[in-house]
Design a protein around this motif. Structure first.
Motif, short mmCIF file in Angstrom:
data_model
loop_
_atom_site.label_atom_id
_atom_site.label_comp_id
_atom_site.label_asym_id
_atom_site.label_seq_id
_atom_site.Cartn_x
_atom_site.Cartn_y
_atom_site.Cartn_z
N ALA A 111 0.83 -1.20 0.00
CA ALA A 111 0.00 0.00 0.00
C ALA A 111 0.87 1.26 0.00
O ALA A 111 0.59 2.22 -0.72
CB ALA A 111 -0.93 0.00 1.21
N LEU A 112 1.96 1.23 0.79
CA LEU A 112 2.87 2.38 0.79
C LEU A 112 3.50 2.55 -0.58
O LEU A 112 3.66 3.67 -1.09
CB LEU A 112 3.95 2.21 1.86
CG LEU A 112 3.47 2.34 3.30
CD1 LEU A 112 4.59 1.96 4.27
CD2 LEU A 112 3.00 3.76 3.59
N GLY A 113 3.87 1.42 -1.19
CA GLY A 113 4.41 1.46 -2.54
C GLY A 113 3.41 2.04 -3.51
O GLY A 113 3.76 2.85 -4.38
N ALA A 114 2.14 1.63 -3.37
CA ALA A 114 1.10 2.14 -4.27
C ALA A 114 0.90 3.64 -4.10
O ALA A 114 0.70 4.37 -5.07
CB ALA A 114 -0.21 1.40 -4.02
N VAL A 115 0.99 4.10 -2.82
CA VAL A 115 0.86 5.54 -2.57
C VAL A 115 1.99 6.30 -3.27
O VAL A 115 1.78 7.31 -3.93
CB VAL A 115 0.86 5.83 -1.06
CG1 VAL A 115 1.04 7.32 -0.79
CG2 VAL A 115 -0.43 5.32 -0.43
N LEU A 116 3.20 5.73 -3.15
CA LEU A 116 4.37 6.36 -3.78
C LEU A 116 4.18 6.41 -5.30
O LEU A 116 4.42 7.43 -5.96
CB LEU A 116 5.61 5.53 -3.43
CG LEU A 116 6.95 6.23 -3.46
CD1 LEU A 116 6.94 7.46 -2.60
CD2 LEU A 116 8.04 5.27 -2.99
N LEU A 117 3.74 5.29 -5.85
CA LEU A 117 3.52 5.20 -7.30
C LEU A 117 2.45 6.19 -7.73
O LEU A 117 2.62 6.93 -8.72
CB LEU A 117 3.11 3.77 -7.67
CG LEU A 117 2.91 3.48 -9.15
CD1 LEU A 117 4.23 3.61 -9.88
CD2 LEU A 117 2.34 2.08 -9.36
N GLY A 118 1.36 6.23 -6.95
CA GLY A 118 0.27 7.15 -7.27
C GLY A 118 0.73 8.60 -7.23
O GLY A 118 0.45 9.39 -8.13
N ALA A 119 1.51 8.93 -6.19
CA ALA A 119 2.00 10.30 -6.05
C ALA A 119 2.90 10.66 -7.24
O ALA A 119 2.81 11.76 -7.79
CB ALA A 119 2.76 10.45 -4.74
N THR A 120 3.75 9.71 -7.64
CA THR A 120 4.66 9.96 -8.76
C THR A 120 3.88 10.20 -10.05
O THR A 120 4.16 11.14 -10.79
CB THR A 120 5.59 8.76 -8.95
OG1 THR A 120 6.16 8.42 -7.68
CG2 THR A 120 6.68 9.07 -9.93
N LEU A 121 2.89 9.33 -10.28
CA LEU A 121 2.11 9.47 -11.52
C LEU A 121 1.34 10.78 -11.54
O LEU A 121 1.28 11.47 -12.55
CB LEU A 121 1.14 8.29 -11.66
CG LEU A 121 1.80 6.94 -11.97
CD1 LEU A 121 0.77 5.85 -12.04
CD2 LEU A 121 2.59 7.03 -13.27
N LEU A 122 0.78 11.13 -10.38
CA LEU A 122 0.03 12.38 -10.27
C LEU A 122 0.94 13.56 -10.60
O LEU A 122 0.60 14.47 -11.37
CB LEU A 122 -0.53 12.51 -8.85
CG LEU A 122 -1.49 13.67 -8.64
CD1 LEU A 122 -2.82 13.36 -9.30
CD2 LEU A 122 -1.70 13.95 -7.17
N LEU A 123 2.12 13.51 -10.00
CA LEU A 123 3.08 14.58 -10.20
C LEU A 123 3.48 14.69 -11.66
O LEU A 123 3.56 15.79 -12.23
CB LEU A 123 4.32 14.25 -9.37
CG LEU A 123 5.09 15.47 -8.95
CD1 LEU A 123 4.45 16.06 -7.72
CD2 LEU A 123 6.51 15.10 -8.69
N TYR A 124 3.71 13.53 -12.26
CA TYR A 124 4.10 13.52 -13.67
C TYR A 124 2.99 14.12 -14.53
O TYR A 124 3.26 14.89 -15.45
CB TYR A 124 4.41 12.09 -14.12
CG TYR A 124 4.76 12.01 -15.58
CD1 TYR A 124 6.01 12.41 -16.02
CD2 TYR A 124 3.84 11.56 -16.51
CE1 TYR A 124 6.33 12.36 -17.35
CE2 TYR A 124 4.16 11.51 -17.85
CZ TYR A 124 5.42 11.91 -18.27
OH TYR A 124 5.73 11.87 -19.58
#
Lengths: 423, 380
Positions: free
Chosen positions: A395-408
């Motif tokens: 879940a923490l990994g998914a949050v990180l991934l989500g944040a990265t994609l959002l930022l991108y």
């Protein structure tokens, strides 16, 4: 050719074809063969990426929402809780089912699975499950399972314990994702923030972003002049400088990080020099804190800023600056209005690259940071290797991934996606 | 325009200018050059001849290592480029790719901090001048090469500089467009009374557009003159070979007076030539004769010099025929002969006699046979 000659010759603009197959079809076939060949060439890499990249990420995302182990251990309890309102303690049937399920679980050696899973949600439930599993019940001698179970462990008299059981019934759950955002769903289904003493992940996420942003800024400020120098020097000098930039790439990340420990420690080069110069009278704390993390990460990530900047600047021909000055712009204005705007794709690419690499950083902060400088990756590693809570790690990994994609997404919207130039 | 009282003074003066990049070899060896107000001056020469360096020194991107440059009588050697108020058009246009056409043209006005409404009016006028009124909102990348060059022109002219420099501005265009743009630039020059310094290695471009052409070679101006004087009266062998087509004949001066000299060619024949660049009897010289000043009909009026040879090759070119003649001494020489259905065409192997006037044959400084080929190849 099917030329008939003489007066019956076909009109000049008709497409002639050998044999029966129309030219159009044959061209299409040739094109298909070409495409298949191209696909064949990239197929090995595609399979490799699929197996090592797409599948693991999909697996991770699945683990962050999948939750099927508890319902295998406590099937009857989950069935009994289907109609429960979640406000007061459940009825006798649920207590009876729990006692039966755990007795079976003990026999199957699976009670510890339920104990671990329920303990994620409500601490103390590990011992509650294990003690109940070890306790034998005689149906004839037990008038009220409810009282008997509560008597074995007081946690079972708490609505939260039953809420945890029902919440973990699977097959999908939002428990891990909510936990990763410091949120919790209580027995009645309401979502609220966890108490301040248990909330950590939002802080860690904010810290991760803050450190990454600062490191990105440092890289930009330090890398821009270097990239400019590289792009404007004659090739002979530029190649030498380029080797200096690339040198860190040829050294292991661990060695580079360890080198910073040597340089920045209390008896390190920097402190010795400052002491010798008399600028300070006792060593500065430069490592195992935020300073160490920022210095080491900036150093490690600098090439990722310099290379995209360099490649963009290399494509900006010097005659643009000459044109700007010949049109009356002082060098500073020419730089700001003509050079810098043309660097933007490189700046965007460099910042994005450094930032995305930085938010996933693990080894460097772990080696040169203090307890309060650990980034999200540290916790992911902790949950995978130490506490074996893969759901929360995912879940923490998914949050990180989500944040990265959002930022991108935001970033490419601002800069115009196609303008980003990678290396 | 400034300083009407200095009407006699040249706009630009180079005096004793030298430039070296490495401190050893001089790219510009010795430059004394006056550029008059309103003139169209072309710096012509092969690459490495110093013409571009000269232009860059005038623009301020290079600093002379010796001598000084004056603009309106004021030394500008140490003035940075952005304070010189000189418009410049670059070979690759150098339009700013992140700005629209109108923003590009407005740039020199914005850095001069003109009021917004004035900028808009001037930009519109400048774009109208190059017939690109409708293209203001486009990006340079959306324009053709010729249109981009017109934008670059508008941008270099919009702030009304005293002097416009052009560094091979048409080099990237195809032949037809280049010829069209040559006329367009020439007309702008005439209409606006501009002073233009134009760099090119294309001699036909130089001859078409210029009031005066300065022929550069080896860091020195070989000759500066009007196009017709350069072609008709080259003062040395380099200019004779660089401008237009030319025949070279080597020989030795046997007799000379003020204007005419007699030269014994290497094959033994004696010709009389105009004395231009020979200084003593007994000195080697190279005679320069244009192919169209050699006549195959020997009775041509005033053509007193005679040479005999054999036709080696003929090339039919519609309006004329090129005849390659091998002279008795072994030298090859090219003759342009008028073509027409009623005129006989020489055939290879025919014996031929060529006649030419003394004044069409100019005795210049000697060049070695190898050098001649070099000089010839640069004149295309």
């Amino acid at each position: 050719m099917n030329l008939q000659g003489g007066a019956s010759a076909p009109p000049a603009d008709r497409v002639l074809s050998d044999g029966d197959v129309p030219l159009k079809v044959r061209l299409r076939r040739a094109e298909r063969v070409r495409k298949m060949t191209a696909f064949g060439l990239v197929a090995p890499l595609l399979v490799f990426l699929l197996l090592t990249f797409v599948v693991p990420i999909a697996g991770m995302l699945w683990r962050s929402v999948g939750d099927s182990e508890l319902s295998k251990v406590l099937p009857r309890t989950e069935a009994a809780l289907v109609t429960w309102d979640g406000k007061s303690l459940p009825g006798e049937a649920a207590f009876h089912a729990l006692a039966d399920d755990l007795a079976q679980a003990r026999a199957d050696d699976t009670a510890v699975i339920a104990a671990r899973r329920l303990n994620y949600d409500v601490s103390g439930l590990h011992s509650a499950v294990m003690s109940l599993a070890r306790h034998p019940f005689d149906p004839a001698a037990t008038p009220s399972y409810r009282d008997a179970v509560i008597a074995v462990n007081h946690h079972w008299g708490d609505v939260a314990a039953w809420g945890a059981i029902r919440h973990a019934r699977g097959p999908l759950t939002d428990f891990y994702l909510l936990s990763a955002l410091d949120l919790h769903q209580d027995a009645s289904g309401a979502i609220h923030r966890v108490s301040a003493d248990r909330a950590i992940y939002l802080d860690v996420l904010a810290r991760t972003f803050r450190i990454s942003l600062t490191v990105t800024l440092f890289c930009l400020v330090l890398g821009f002049p270097v990239a400019y120098l590289l792009a404007t020097q004659p090739p002979k000098i530029a190649n030498g400088l380029m080797i200096l930039v690339l040198l860190p790439f040829w050294t292991s990340l661990l060695v580079r990080t360890a080198a910073w420990v040597v340089v920045l420690q209390d008896q390190g080069i920097v402190n010795d020099l400052l002491l010798w110069l008399g600028i300070i009278d006792h060593p500065l704390r430069l490592i195992y804190n935020a300073i160490g993390v920022h210095v080491a990460m900036t150093h490690v990530l600098l090439p990722f800023m310099i290379l995209p900047l360099y490649s963009t600047m290399k494509s900006i021909k010097p005659h643009f600056m000459r044109a700007a000055t010949s049109l009356g712009a002082p060098p500073s204005v020419a730089f700001l209005r003509v050079y810098l705007p043309q660097c933007l794709p490189g700046i965007a690419a460099g910042c994005l690259l450094v930032f995305i690499l930085a938010i996933g950083y693990y080894i460097t902060p772990a080696l040169v940071g203090g307890a309060s400088d650990q980034m999200l990756s540290y916790f992911i590693a902790f949950f995978i290797t130490d506490s074996v809570n893969w759901g929360l790690a995912s879940a923490l990994g998914a949050v990180l991934l989500g944040a990265t994609l959002l930022l991108y997404a935001v970033y490419s919207k601002l800069v115009g996606g196609t303008d980003i130039k990678m290396g | 325009m400034v300083a009407e009282q200095n009407e006699q003074q040249p706009l630009v003066q180079f005096s004793q200018v030298q430039k070296s990049y490495d401190g050893e070899t001089l790219v510009v060896k010795h430059l004394d050059l006056d550029i008059q107000r309103g003139e169209f001056l072309t710096l012509l020469g092969p690459s490495g001849s110093g013409k571009t360096t000269t232009l860059m020194m005038l623009a301020g991107f290079e600093v002379p290592t010796h001598g000084d440059i004056r603009l309106n009588g004021r030394a500008i050697t140490s003035t940075p480029p952005h304070k010189r108020n000189i418009g410049m058009v670059f070979q690759n246009y150098a339009l700013f790719p992140h700005m629209t056409v109108a923003q590009n043209v407005a740039f020199p006005l914005e850095v001069r901090k003109l009021p917004k409404d004035q900028i808009a009016a001037k930009v519109q006028k400048a774009l109208g001048m190059v017939r690109l009124d409708a293209f203001g909102q486009r990006r340079p990348a959306q324009l053709s090469g010729g249109q981009q060059q017109r934008v670059a022109l508008a941008r270099a002219l919009v702030f009304e500089p005293e002097l416009v420099l052009m560094d091979e501005p048409l080099g990237a265009l195809d032949k037809q467009l280049r010829e069209h743009m040559q006329m367009e630039i020439k007309h702008l020059h005439d209409k606006l009374g501009l002073t233009v310094v134009y760099v090119t290695h294309d001699q036909s471009e130089a001859l078409t557009m210029s009031d005066r052409v300065a022929v550069f070679n080896d860091g020195v101006i070989q000759q500066i003159d009007s196009p017709s004087a350069l072609y008709e009266k080259p003062r040395n062998s380099f200019v004779a070979n660089f401008i237009g087509e030319n025949n070279n004949l080597n020989g030795e001066v046997v007799e000379m007076d003020q204007e005419v000299c007699a030269v014994r060619l290497d094959d033994g024949s004696l010709v009389r030539a105009a004395r231009i660049n020979v200084h003593a009897v007994g000195a080697r010289t190279t005679l320069s004769i244009r192919p169209e000043r050699l006549y195959v009909d020997q009775e041509h009026e005033g053509a007193t010099n005679q040479l005999s040879g054999q036709v080696e090759e003929t090339i039919y070119l519609g309006d004329h025929i090129r005849v390659v003649v091998r002279l008795a001494g072994g030298d090859q020489i090219m003759v342009k002969v008028q073509a027409g259905p009623h005129l006989a065409m020489p055939r290879p192997g025919d014996a031929i006699r060529l006649a030419f006037r003394t004044e069409d044959c100019r005795a210049l400084n000697p060049v070695a046979a190898g050098k001649m080929a070099d000089a010839g190849s640069t004149s295309h």
